[in-house]
Design a protein around this motif. Structure first.
Motif, PDB file in Angstrom:
ATOM      1  N   ALA A 148       0.826  -1.151   0.099  1.00  0.00           N
ATOM      2  CA  ALA A 148       0.178  -0.145   0.025  1.00  0.00           C
ATOM      3  C   ALA A 148       0.950   1.253   0.086  1.00  0.00           C
ATOM      4  O   ALA A 148       0.438   2.042  -0.800  1.00  0.00           O
ATOM      5  N   GLU A 149       1.822   1.227   0.904  1.00  0.00           N
ATOM      6  CA  GLU A 149       2.652   2.519   0.826  1.00  0.00           C
ATOM      7  C   GLU A 149       3.492   2.811  -0.384  1.00  0.00           C
ATOM      8  O   GLU A 149       3.540   3.963  -0.986  1.00  0.00           O
ATOM      9  N   ALA A 150       4.018   1.799  -0.942  1.00  0.00           N
ATOM     10  CA  ALA A 150       4.892   1.879  -2.194  1.00  0.00           C
ATOM     11  C   ALA A 150       3.966   2.203  -3.494  1.00  0.00           C
ATOM     12  O   ALA A 150       4.242   3.077  -4.361  1.00  0.00           O
ATOM     13  N   TRP A 151       2.748   1.620  -3.185  1.00  0.00           N
ATOM     14  CA  TRP A 151       1.617   1.770  -4.445  1.00  0.00           C
ATOM     15  C   TRP A 151       1.253   3.178  -4.317  1.00  0.00           C
ATOM     16  O   TRP A 151       1.285   3.952  -5.400  1.00  0.00           O
ATOM     17  N   SER A 152       0.825   3.614  -3.265  1.00  0.00           N
ATOM     18  CA  SER A 152       0.234   5.110  -3.099  1.00  0.00           C
ATOM     19  C   SER A 152       1.571   6.138  -3.532  1.00  0.00           C
ATOM     20  O   SER A 152       1.231   7.193  -4.278  1.00  0.00           O
ATOM     21  N   ALA A 153       2.693   6.031  -2.959  1.00  0.00           N
ATOM     22  CA  ALA A 153       3.696   6.778  -3.401  1.00  0.00           C
ATOM     23  C   ALA A 153       4.077   6.873  -5.065  1.00  0.00           C
ATOM     24  O   ALA A 153       4.101   7.857  -5.431  1.00  0.00           O
ATOM     25  N   LEU A 154       4.040   5.713  -5.488  1.00  0.00           N
ATOM     26  CA  LEU A 154       4.221   5.426  -7.150  1.00  0.00           C
ATOM     27  C   LEU A 154       2.824   6.116  -7.722  1.00  0.00           C
ATOM     28  O   LEU A 154       3.097   7.039  -8.659  1.00  0.00           O
ATOM     29  N   HIS A 155       1.722   5.904  -7.203  1.00  0.00           N
ATOM     30  CA  HIS A 155       0.521   6.469  -7.742  1.00  0.00           C
ATOM     31  C   HIS A 155       0.619   8.138  -7.742  1.00  0.00           C
ATOM     32  O   HIS A 155       0.328   8.682  -8.964  1.00  0.00           O
ATOM     33  N   LEU A 156       0.803   8.697  -6.759  1.00  0.00           N
ATOM     34  CA  LEU A 156       0.891  10.143  -6.494  1.00  0.00           C
ATOM     35  C   LEU A 156       1.981  10.659  -7.499  1.00  0.00           C
ATOM     36  O   LEU A 156       1.977  11.723  -8.401  1.00  0.00           O
ATOM     37  N   ARG A 157       3.225  10.084  -7.519  1.00  0.00           N
ATOM     38  CA  ARG A 157       4.444  10.430  -8.471  1.00  0.00           C
ATOM     39  C   ARG A 157       3.639  10.394  -9.855  1.00  0.00           C
ATOM     40  O   ARG A 157       3.993  11.370 -10.679  1.00  0.00           O
ATOM     41  N   CYS A 158       3.092   9.263 -10.344  1.00  0.00           N
ATOM     42  CA  CYS A 158       2.684   9.133 -11.521  1.00  0.00           C
ATOM     43  C   CYS A 158       1.793  10.194 -12.033  1.00  0.00           C
ATOM     44  O   CYS A 158       1.795  10.867 -13.230  1.00  0.00           O
ATOM     45  N   LEU A 159       0.703  10.687 -10.998  1.00  0.00           N
ATOM     46  CA  LEU A 159      -0.273  11.359 -11.157  1.00  0.00           C
ATOM     47  C   LEU A 159       0.465  12.844 -11.518  1.00  0.00           C
ATOM     48  O   LEU A 159       0.023  13.549 -12.158  1.00  0.00           O
ATOM     49  N   ASP A 160       1.296  13.298 -10.587  1.00  0.00           N
ATOM     50  CA  ASP A 160       2.108  14.562 -10.830  1.00  0.00           C
ATOM     51  C   ASP A 160       2.920  14.502 -12.218  1.00  0.00           C
ATOM     52  O   ASP A 160       2.984  15.531 -13.002  1.00  0.00           O
ATOM     53  N   GLU A 161       3.690  13.630 -12.435  1.00  0.00           N
ATOM     54  CA  GLU A 161       4.436  13.319 -13.990  1.00  0.00           C
ATOM     55  C   GLU A 161       3.579  13.664 -15.257  1.00  0.00           C
ATOM     56  O   GLU A 161       3.534  13.933 -16.036  1.00  0.00           O
ATOM     57  N   THR A 162       2.238  12.896 -14.938  1.00  0.00           N
ATOM     58  CA  THR A 162       1.137  12.787 -16.109  1.00  0.00           C
ATOM     59  C   THR A 162       0.445  14.104 -16.119  1.00  0.00           C
ATOM     60  O   THR A 162       0.265  14.547 -17.236  1.00  0.00           O
ATOM     61  N   TYR A 163      -0.280  14.556 -14.960  1.00  0.00           N
ATOM     62  CA  TYR A 163      -1.144  15.714 -15.023  1.00  0.00           C
ATOM     63  C   TYR A 163      -0.433  17.190 -14.877  1.00  0.00           C
ATOM     64  O   TYR A 163      -1.058  18.151 -15.369  1.00  0.00           O
ATOM     65  N   ARG A 164       0.589  17.311 -14.326  1.00  0.00           N
ATOM     66  CA  ARG A 164       1.227  18.593 -14.197  1.00  0.00           C
ATOM     67  C   ARG A 164       1.720  19.262 -15.392  1.00  0.00           C
ATOM     68  O   ARG A 164       1.186  20.440 -15.668  1.00  0.00           O
ATOM     69  N   PRO A 165       2.111  18.572 -16.486  1.00  0.00           N
ATOM     70  CA  PRO A 165       2.441  19.300 -17.723  1.00  0.00           C
ATOM     71  C   PRO A 165       1.021  19.501 -18.374  1.00  0.00           C
ATOM     72  O   PRO A 165       0.971  20.381 -19.459  1.00  0.00           O
ATOM     73  N   LEU A 166       0.143  18.527 -18.357  1.00  0.00           N
ATOM     74  CA  LEU A 166      -1.147  18.774 -18.802  1.00  0.00           C
ATOM     75  C   LEU A 166      -2.123  20.102 -18.463  1.00  0.00           C
ATOM     76  O   LEU A 166      -2.667  20.815 -19.184  1.00  0.00           O
ATOM     77  N   PHE A 167      -2.064  19.937 -17.249  1.00  0.00           N
ATOM     78  CA  PHE A 167      -3.383  20.849 -16.634  1.00  0.00           C
ATOM     79  C   PHE A 167      -2.558  21.944 -15.632  1.00  0.00           C
ATOM     80  O   PHE A 167      -3.498  22.718 -15.046  1.00  0.00           O
ATOM     81  N   GLY A 168      -1.475  21.919 -15.570  1.00  0.00           N
ATOM     82  CA  GLY A 168      -0.838  22.907 -14.385  1.00  0.00           C
ATOM     83  C   GLY A 168      -0.643  22.850 -13.435  1.00  0.00           C
ATOM     84  O   GLY A 168      -1.029  21.631 -12.668  1.00  0.00           O
ATOM     85  N   ASP A 169      -0.017  23.583 -12.586  1.00  0.00           N
ATOM     86  CA  ASP A 169       0.286  23.418 -11.100  1.00  0.00           C
ATOM     87  C   ASP A 169      -0.568  23.566 -10.335  1.00  0.00           C
ATOM     88  O   ASP A 169      -0.870  22.642  -9.296  1.00  0.00           O
ATOM     89  N   ALA A 170      -1.618  24.200 -10.430  1.00  0.00           N
ATOM     90  CA  ALA A 170      -2.827  24.144  -9.301  1.00  0.00           C
ATOM     91  C   ALA A 170      -3.834  22.840  -9.479  1.00  0.00           C
ATOM     92  O   ALA A 170      -3.906  22.445  -8.529  1.00  0.00           O
TER      93      ALA A 170
END
Length: 173
Positions: A11-33
């Protein structure tokens, strides 16, 4: 790299990876906010992840390198998800949903995403939700037999302000 089943101990590794992937995927697409809202909802994401990992009807797989570092994740299971009924979206056309598939940017283009998809659902009929504007992911799914449905729904919670639509793959398509 190898793909293995994931469970409650991950669970801990999964969630950390999930959050990192969300950041890598959506920050460039939808911005910092938008990306910052995702990170601020880390507790909500972790709760969702723990529920997936504990559900015996959901297939959860983790891709790790030889050193045990998590590089990608996938989950798939019976449809519809509870939130779909609450949101009032039309019933799915098939009984299986790909809930999430994320691979770290450093592993893009390695075939890991395709391996995770194949291991999770094989050639089964399935659908998924995708954020509007995620062209890279949409191209990936089209290459694997999915087609976009002509629908659009507003997202809620930390996803508010964005729209999503379903993609569907059936043997008849």
């Amino acid at each position: 790299m190898h793909v293995r089943p994931a469970g409650a101990d991950d669970a801990e590794a999964w969630s950390a990876l999930h959050l990192r992937c969300l950041d890598e995927t959506y920050r460039p697409l939808f911005g910092d906010a938008f990306a910052d809202r995702q990170q601020a909802a880390a507790g909500r994401t972790a709760g969702y992840d723990r529920a997936l990992l504990a559900d015996p009807d959901v297939r959860t797989l983790l891709a790790v390198d030889d050193g045990g570092t998590a590089l990608g994740l996938v989950s798939a299971g019976p449809a519809p998800a509870a939130w779909e009924g609450r949101a009032g979206v039309p019933a799915p056309l098939v009984p299986r949903q790909l809930f999430q598939l994320y691979v770290l940017r450093a592993a893009h283009g390695t075939g890991l995403g395709a391996e995770l998809l194949e291991t999770a659902i094989g050639s089964a009929d399935a659908y998924l939700w995708i954020m509007a504007g995620n062209a890279r992911a949409e191209r990936f799914y089209v290459r694997h037999g999915f087609r976009a449905l002509a629908e659009s729904y507003p997202s809620g919670g930390p996803w508010a302000g964005q729209h999503m639509h379903r993609m569907l793959r059936t043997a008849a398509a």
